[in-house]
Design a protein around this motif. Structure first.
Motif, PDB file in Angstrom:
ATOM      1  N   GLY A   1      -4.761  -4.302  -6.992  1.00  0.00           N
ATOM      2  CA  GLY A   1      -4.209  -2.971  -6.760  1.00  0.00           C
ATOM      3  C   GLY A   1      -3.986  -2.262  -8.078  1.00  0.00           C
ATOM      4  O   GLY A   1      -4.239  -2.788  -9.142  1.00  0.00           O
TER       5      GLY A   1
ATOM      6  N   LYS B   1      -4.483   2.722  -1.424  1.00  0.00           N
ATOM      7  CA  LYS B   1      -5.653   1.879  -1.185  1.00  0.00           C
ATOM      8  C   LYS B   1      -6.252   2.258   0.168  1.00  0.00           C
ATOM      9  O   LYS B   1      -5.545   2.292   1.177  1.00  0.00           O
ATOM     10  CB  LYS B   1      -5.260   0.392  -1.194  1.00  0.00           C
TER      11      LYS B   1
ATOM     12  N   ASN C   1       0.848  -1.187   0.000  1.00  0.00           N
ATOM     13  CA  ASN C   1       0.000   0.000   0.000  1.00  0.00           C
ATOM     14  C   ASN C   1       0.883   1.235   0.000  1.00  0.00           C
ATOM     15  O   ASN C   1       0.957   1.979   0.967  1.00  0.00           O
ATOM     16  CB  ASN C   1      -0.925  -0.013   1.220  1.00  0.00           C
TER      17      ASN C   1
ATOM     18  N   VAL D   1      -7.778   2.851  -4.864  1.00  0.00           N
ATOM     19  CA  VAL D   1      -8.567   1.632  -4.697  1.00  0.00           C
ATOM     20  C   VAL D   1      -9.271   1.678  -3.343  1.00  0.00           C
ATOM     21  O   VAL D   1      -8.643   1.945  -2.321  1.00  0.00           O
ATOM     22  CB  VAL D   1      -7.666   0.375  -4.792  1.00  0.00           C
TER      23      VAL D   1
END
Length: 331
Positions: free
Chosen positions: A316, A182, A159, A291
């Motif tokens: 992702g 995300k 992330n 996301v």
């Protein structure tokens, strides 16, 4: 629901076994209203009773069979005649015959796969429902009950932050950074904007959350953009070297998880749109996809396997966290 004919009518009702304890979730209907439905997750069993109440006790109800179905389907609004079913389970409750008194039939769909989240959008609807049918020679008696499904994801291992420089040559050069790429639906977007060069008179800056719904394939692709939120970052002219913080709470907005190529019928993606407006009302903007995913507050032991499957489905975005120099789009 009642059926009238040959002197007999019947009321059909679908009752869930755990109706008193099962959580309900709000879900938007086609007309934009919100209603509460029983909430289920992938892999959970759906069980209950189909209750038949005869209106005229002294008369029989003839039928060609009684069944219940569990259905997951996608309906594209521009193609309403076709329902694309991705889950279709059937249980026969009674063979052809007669019913002389009110009665109930038990049913159970064990560990039902529910791979996608319930969704109602601009051009598409994904729904799950139970449908009880009493087959008749002339008209069938049908009763439907919708449920809502939420898909849970585990915390993404990768992330990375989003860092990007954008600019107009010799006029404007800024760098913006978001802490993650995300976010779960109750998350907080934290970021900063750095002004490296300012030679145009900017009077306003905001961040928009944009939902982009894509339906269809090939020549029949439809895109719908919906601005979910507008967040004012700055009102007034920035100066070189200035740094402006961003803190945007997602919990207050109507968001769904990111959906990618659902059953090859539709996608839902989210973008952060950085907008600058100068004194001559010219707009400069830069979009960046993020996301979104649904975080499970309490994941039951029986749900751990389904959560793992959900995390495998989780996708992702690429090339995030890398510093790049890009140009502005003009409006």
């Amino acid at each position: 629901m009642s059926f009238f004919g040959f002197g007999q009518s019947v009321e059909v009702e679908i009752l869930l076994n755990d109706a008193e304890s099962r959580k309900r979730a709000e879900h938007k209907t086609e007309d934009g209203k919100k209603e509460k439905y029983f909430l289920f997750y992938d892999g959970e069993t759906v069980s209950g009773k189909v209750s038949l109440a005869l209106k005229n006790p002294n008369k029989r109800l003839e039928h060609q069979g009684i069944k219940i179905e569990f259905i997951g389907q996608i309906e594209l609004y521009y193609d309403r005649g076709n329902h694309h079913e991705f889950v279709s389970l059937v249980k026969d409750l009674a063979r052809p015959g007669e019913i002389s008194q009110s009665q109930a039939f038990d049913f159970e769909f064990t560990h039902v796969e529910k791979p996608y989240e319930s969704y109602t959008g601009q051009n598409v609807k994904l729904r799950y429902f139970l449908r009880a049918t009493i087959s008749r020679r002339l008209n069938d008696v049908v009763k439907e009950m919708d449920i809502v499904v939420h898909t849970l994801s585990t915390y993404p291992e990768l992330n990375s932050s989003i860092k990007m420089e954008v600019g107009i040559e010799d006029c404007l050069h800024i760098e913006f950074e978001y802490n993650k790429s995300k976010y779960h639906l109750k998350d907080v977007i934290v970021g900063k904007i750095y002004f490296l060069l300012v030679r145009i008179k900017i009077k306003h800056m905001e961040i928009d959350i944009i939902k982009r719904e894509t339906t269809g394939t090939g020549p029949n692709v439809y895109h719908e953009n919906d601005t979910i939120a507008k967040y004012e970052i700055m009102d007034g002219a920035p100066v070189r070297g200035e740094s402006i913080p961003i803190r945007l709470f997602l919990a207050g907005y109507e968001l769904t998880p990111t959906m990618r190529d659902i059953n090859k019928k539709f996608s839902v993606r989210y973008y952060l749109n950085l907008v600058l407006i100068d004194e001559e009302e010219r707009r400069y903007f830069k979009q960046q996809e993020v996301v979104l995913w649904r975080k499970g507050d309490i994941v039951r032991k029986s749900m751990s396997h389904q959560a793992a499957i959900a995390s495998q489905r989780f996708e992702g975005t690429t090339s995030l966290g890398e510093k790049s120099v890009q140009s502005w789009a003009f409006d």
